[in-house]
Design a protein around this motif. Sequence first.
Motif, PDB file in Angstrom:
ATOM      1  N   UNK A 273       0.797  -1.229   0.000  1.00  0.00           N
ATOM      2  CA  UNK A 273       0.000   0.000   0.000  1.00  0.00           C
ATOM      3  C   UNK A 273       0.830   1.278   0.000  1.00  0.00           C
ATOM      4  N   UNK A 274       1.899   1.383   0.819  1.00  0.00           N
ATOM      5  CA  UNK A 274       2.658   2.640   0.826  1.00  0.00           C
ATOM      6  C   UNK A 274       3.367   2.959  -0.480  1.00  0.00           C
ATOM      7  N   UNK A 275       3.501   1.965  -1.379  1.00  0.00           N
ATOM      8  CA  UNK A 275       4.256   2.204  -2.610  1.00  0.00           C
ATOM      9  C   UNK A 275       3.441   2.919  -3.681  1.00  0.00           C
ATOM     10  N   UNK A 276       2.135   3.140  -3.426  1.00  0.00           N
ATOM     11  CA  UNK A 276       1.318   3.898  -4.370  1.00  0.00           C
ATOM     12  C   UNK A 276       1.241   3.245  -5.727  1.00  0.00           C
ATOM     13  N   UNK A 277       1.618   3.966  -6.794  1.00  0.00           N
ATOM     14  CA  UNK A 277       1.484   3.408  -8.145  1.00  0.00           C
ATOM     15  C   UNK A 277       2.316   2.154  -8.372  1.00  0.00           C
ATOM     16  N   UNK A 278       3.402   1.982  -7.615  1.00  0.00           N
ATOM     17  CA  UNK A 278       4.227   0.790  -7.773  1.00  0.00           C
ATOM     18  C   UNK A 278       3.495  -0.470  -7.309  1.00  0.00           C
ATOM     19  N   UNK A 279       2.385  -0.280  -6.593  1.00  0.00           N
ATOM     20  CA  UNK A 279       1.600  -1.436  -6.167  1.00  0.00           C
ATOM     21  C   UNK A 279       1.079  -2.220  -7.362  1.00  0.00           C
ATOM     22  N   UNK A 280       0.968  -1.553  -8.513  1.00  0.00           N
ATOM     23  CA  UNK A 280       0.493  -2.237  -9.714  1.00  0.00           C
ATOM     24  C   UNK A 280       1.379  -3.431 -10.052  1.00  0.00           C
ATOM     25  N   UNK A 281       2.684  -3.271  -9.882  1.00  0.00           N
ATOM     26  CA  UNK A 281       3.611  -4.365 -10.198  1.00  0.00           C
ATOM     27  C   UNK A 281       3.376  -5.540  -9.265  1.00  0.00           C
TER      28      UNK A 281
END
Length: 332
Positions: A86-94
């Motif tokens: 969750x804290x990674x924001x858009x990187x959560x997509x990966x």
Amino acid sequence: MARLHGLLTLRPASRPWQLAVLAAAAVGVAMAGGAIAGNIPAGTNAALGAFAFCALPPGSPRRQFAVVGAMGLGIIAGFVLGTIMAPSGPMAAIGLGLFAAGAVAAVLRGRVGMPGALFPCMSAALATQIALPLAALPQVMLQLGGGVALALAMVGLFRVVAPDLSAPAATPLAWVERSGAVPVVVGLAVAVSHALAHLAGVPRPYWAPVSCIAVIQGMSFAAVKTRYAHRVAGTLLGLVPAALLLPLAPHPWLVALAITLLSWGVEALVPRHYGLAVMLITPLALLLAQAAHRGPLALETLLVARALDTVIGSAVALLAGFALVRLDRSRA
């Protein structure tokens, strides 16, 4: 005309009616427990775990308990992963894409039919939006585990109340089974759908990957196209009952009753007409999210966000389904 007929056809019931009742009972008990304790978020977490019952396969009791239990573990694992990402924001997509690929590979290997990898992926995507403190994660895992225990109890009850009945034959997920690219393409599609929704500025973009994996799990490209049409139309129409039911969120017992009835309706309709089921899935999912007080949004914003997420996720799934067809033909 034939395609339109296929979109509108109501198929004969293919599942014992006891399955829909027991699925709703598992969710209802979870929600009632939250209402009694004055902790609706705990009830919604348990209800999420209880959805594992929907994976009940045909076959021996041993296989049924094993598949439902494994699905429950997948739901818990997805939530843990989503919380960490969750804290990674858009990187959560990966991370969501990698998890989806692994989940699809697992259900294909285990020959698990619908709903396949949907609930573990939904759990992971939802958790990315909650921003749950890591210190609270063990408690939520226990709540999810309680819901999985309810699902397993319903498996046992199904064997008691309907000993001569079996769960319906699983709808195959491996519609291009001879292509090992399926998990990879599905994972990539899930990641892209989440990233596109995030870049578009859609609040709560988690529903885009959920819509994506729900559509792409058809058993053929024709089925994917049908599910695409059903998903988009069903969601848009389902926003009407959602708008009527969402104001119930501050009333725990009304929420518990609504979620229980919607769960029964979804399970009863899914094998007959996916679009009609989605009309109920839309208010069910929104009511679960709002009842848990997971970052409440204005009603209009929430409804528009759900519509955009569904359109984005379903469109990516359609493109991914086309890619799988081309890959399959190139290997034939």
